[in-house]
Design a protein around this motif. Structure first.
Motif, PDB file in Angstrom:
ATOM      1  N   VAL A 161      -1.539  60.289  66.717  1.00  0.00           N
ATOM      2  CA  VAL A 161      -0.488  61.258  66.933  1.00  0.00           C
ATOM      3  C   VAL A 161      -1.146  61.712  65.496  1.00  0.00           C
ATOM      4  O   VAL A 161      -1.474  61.724  64.368  1.00  0.00           O
ATOM      5  CB  VAL A 161       0.578  60.742  66.115  1.00  0.00           C
ATOM      6  N   ILE A 162      -1.620  63.785  66.176  1.00  0.00           N
ATOM      7  CA  ILE A 162      -2.828  63.947  65.498  1.00  0.00           C
ATOM      8  C   ILE A 162      -1.478  65.309  64.297  1.00  0.00           C
ATOM      9  O   ILE A 162      -0.387  65.273  65.438  1.00  0.00           O
ATOM     10  CB  ILE A 162      -3.227  64.979  66.499  1.00  0.00           C
ATOM     11  N   GLY A 163      -0.907  65.436  63.712  1.00  0.00           N
ATOM     12  CA  GLY A 163      -0.867  66.455  62.742  1.00  0.00           C
ATOM     13  C   GLY A 163       0.684  65.207  62.293  1.00  0.00           C
ATOM     14  O   GLY A 163       1.996  65.287  62.818  1.00  0.00           O
ATOM     15  N   ALA A 164      -0.269  64.028  62.203  1.00  0.00           N
ATOM     16  CA  ALA A 164       1.890  63.018  61.771  1.00  0.00           C
ATOM     17  C   ALA A 164       2.375  62.921  60.676  1.00  0.00           C
ATOM     18  O   ALA A 164       3.829  62.619  60.106  1.00  0.00           O
ATOM     19  CB  ALA A 164       0.667  61.287  61.567  1.00  0.00           C
ATOM     20  N   MET A 222      13.716  57.383  60.488  1.00  0.00           N
ATOM     21  CA  MET A 222      14.680  58.896  58.848  1.00  0.00           C
ATOM     22  C   MET A 222      13.394  60.107  58.685  1.00  0.00           C
ATOM     23  O   MET A 222      12.282  59.633  58.997  1.00  0.00           O
ATOM     24  CB  MET A 222      13.808  57.319  57.539  1.00  0.00           C
ATOM     25  N   PRO A 223      14.165  60.948  58.834  1.00  0.00           N
ATOM     26  CA  PRO A 223      13.285  62.313  58.081  1.00  0.00           C
ATOM     27  C   PRO A 223      13.448  62.217  57.053  1.00  0.00           C
ATOM     28  O   PRO A 223      13.511  61.896  55.751  1.00  0.00           O
ATOM     29  CB  PRO A 223      15.053  62.941  58.606  1.00  0.00           C
ATOM     30  N   TRP A 244       6.106  63.355  62.552  1.00  0.00           N
ATOM     31  CA  TRP A 244       6.325  62.109  61.039  1.00  0.00           C
ATOM     32  C   TRP A 244       7.219  61.625  62.626  1.00  0.00           C
ATOM     33  O   TRP A 244       7.452  60.403  62.482  1.00  0.00           O
ATOM     34  CB  TRP A 244       7.548  63.095  60.080  1.00  0.00           C
ATOM     35  N   PHE A 245       8.205  61.982  63.201  1.00  0.00           N
ATOM     36  CA  PHE A 245       9.528  61.065  64.331  1.00  0.00           C
ATOM     37  C   PHE A 245       8.200  60.670  65.042  1.00  0.00           C
ATOM     38  O   PHE A 245       8.836  59.858  65.577  1.00  0.00           O
ATOM     39  CB  PHE A 245       9.726  62.450  64.693  1.00  0.00           C
ATOM     40  N   ALA A 271       9.351  65.161  69.979  1.00  0.00           N
ATOM     41  CA  ALA A 271       9.262  63.782  69.425  1.00  0.00           C
ATOM     42  C   ALA A 271       8.910  62.958  70.545  1.00  0.00           C
ATOM     43  O   ALA A 271       8.722  61.905  71.358  1.00  0.00           O
ATOM     44  CB  ALA A 271       9.084  63.517  67.861  1.00  0.00           C
ATOM     45  N   LEU A 272      10.629  62.633  70.697  1.00  0.00           N
ATOM     46  CA  LEU A 272      11.287  61.380  71.415  1.00  0.00           C
ATOM     47  C   LEU A 272      10.787  61.973  72.780  1.00  0.00           C
ATOM     48  O   LEU A 272      10.379  61.291  73.630  1.00  0.00           O
ATOM     49  CB  LEU A 272      13.188  61.321  71.832  1.00  0.00           C
ATOM     50  N   GLN A 273      11.295  63.412  73.280  1.00  0.00           N
ATOM     51  CA  GLN A 273      10.336  63.752  74.648  1.00  0.00           C
ATOM     52  C   GLN A 273       9.376  63.573  75.300  1.00  0.00           C
ATOM     53  O   GLN A 273       8.379  63.535  75.816  1.00  0.00           O
ATOM     54  CB  GLN A 273      11.194  64.483  75.726  1.00  0.00           C
ATOM     55  N   ALA A 274       8.360  63.918  74.096  1.00  0.00           N
ATOM     56  CA  ALA A 274       6.825  63.673  73.710  1.00  0.00           C
ATOM     57  C   ALA A 274       5.976  62.698  74.654  1.00  0.00           C
ATOM     58  O   ALA A 274       5.492  61.753  75.060  1.00  0.00           O
ATOM     59  CB  ALA A 274       6.024  64.397  72.669  1.00  0.00           C
TER      60      ALA A 274
END
Length: 325
Positions: free
Chosen positions: A154-157, A293-294, A163-164, A136-139
């Motif tokens: 965000v597709i597939g949020a 938060m996970p 989620w991240f 997520a961060l690098q994307a």
């Protein structure tokens, strides 16, 4: 020690719960007593060896069987022992990070693949952050180059990476739209998405709306569909790839994206996530600042990893799956 071991590629039936030798840390390695390990889609790909393309691309995979027999990458636990060249950790430290062979009572990892566990997370929560967090961060930061005020889709949020991605995009100052199923809309909204769209009722790629950055973790839509939802100079970031045949799976779309990008004004990119110590610390800082938060869906004991993988395949868990040891 007990571990989940596979001697060949296949479905969950190839995973065996059995005794193997406990690893011994050498040089800069840390021996971790595993308390929790995250389960994610990459574990399924490694277990099955599918698509065949990944057997060439992933160092821990062989052509006929895995080079590393113990499955699992995300890890959280307590340092049991350290190699002679380790300087950052000592026995008793609580850590999280990534390694080869997390589905076991003990695992070894180079010290630069670990960091101090965030104080505000349980060990189960910490165990699901690294691999999905890196993606997520690098994307968003490296490939999407998201800037404050930009519109991000965000597709597939509601998925692990999505989620991240929603939370990190908000932390970067973007206006975020999350796409999820009907049952997940409230959850995606609870983490700060400015808008949540039910994909069963609305097609975000019908061309009626456009976003400056799209992070697609769904893996099913074609490039032509996704481009309709992208501004003329926008950026598409494809994370992972599902479906397709046994040779390339859904990764054919990933490979076509940068080629097509040469002939259009839009930037079409695939993500090649690279775990590293610097980004592990970045994720830790976001977590401790309350910006990331996970979400835990269900936990399984170590002996039930095959059942956990089946639950992952079914896709019915609301949140990350965690193995507790």
């Amino acid at each position: 020690m007990k571990a989940i071991v596979q001697d060949r590629y296949g479905g969950p039936e190839v995973l065996e719960f059995r005794d193997i030798d406990q690893p011994v840390p050498t040089d800069n390695q840390v021996l971790v007593q595993v308390h929790a390990a995250g389960v994610h889609r990459g574990d399924w790909h490694i277990m099955t060896g599918l698509p065949y393309l990944i057997r060439l691309a992933v160092p821990t995979l062989g052509l006929r069987k895995p080079k590393v027999p113990v499955l699992g990458m995300d890890i959280a636990g307590r340092v049991e022992a350290v190699g002679p060249n380790v300087t950052r950790f000592q026995p008793g430290d609580e850590v999280f990070g990534w390694c080869d062979g997390a589905f076991a009572e003990y695992a070894v990892a180079p010290e630069d693949q670990l960091a101090a566990k965030p104080a505000n997370l349980s060990v189960e929560q910490a165990a699901v952050v690294p691999i999905s967090g890196f993606a997520a961060l690098q994307a968003l930061r490296d490939v999407g180059e998201v800037q404050p005020g930009q519109t991000v889709l965000v597709i597939g949020a509601a998925g692990a990476v999505g989620w991240f991605a929603v939370q990190l995009a908000k932390a970067f100052g973007a206006q975020v739209t999350g796409v999820a199923s009907t049952s997940q809309l409230d959850l995606v909204g609870s983490i700060g998405a400015d808008e949540v769209i039910d994909y069963t009722r609305q097609d975000v790629t019908d061309g009626t709306r456009q976003w400056e950055v799209i992070v697609d973790t769904g893996g099913r839509r074609t490039l032509s569909q996704l481009r309709q939802a992208l501004t003329p100079t926008g950026t598409l970031v494809i994370v992972g790839g599902e479906g397709g045949g046994r040779w390339l799976g859904g990764f054919l779309r990933n490979l076509r994206a940068p080629l097509l990008s040469r002939f259009v004004g839009q930037r079409l990119r695939m993500l090649t996530s690279k775990p590293n110590q610097e980004d592990l610390q970045v994720l830790r800082e976001f977590v401790e600042a309350g910006k990331l938060m996970p979400r835990i869906g269900r936990t399984y004991p170590l002996a039930e990893v095959p059942e956990a993988i089946r639950a992952l395949e079914a896709g019915k868990t609301r949140g990350k799956i965690v193995i507790t040891v």
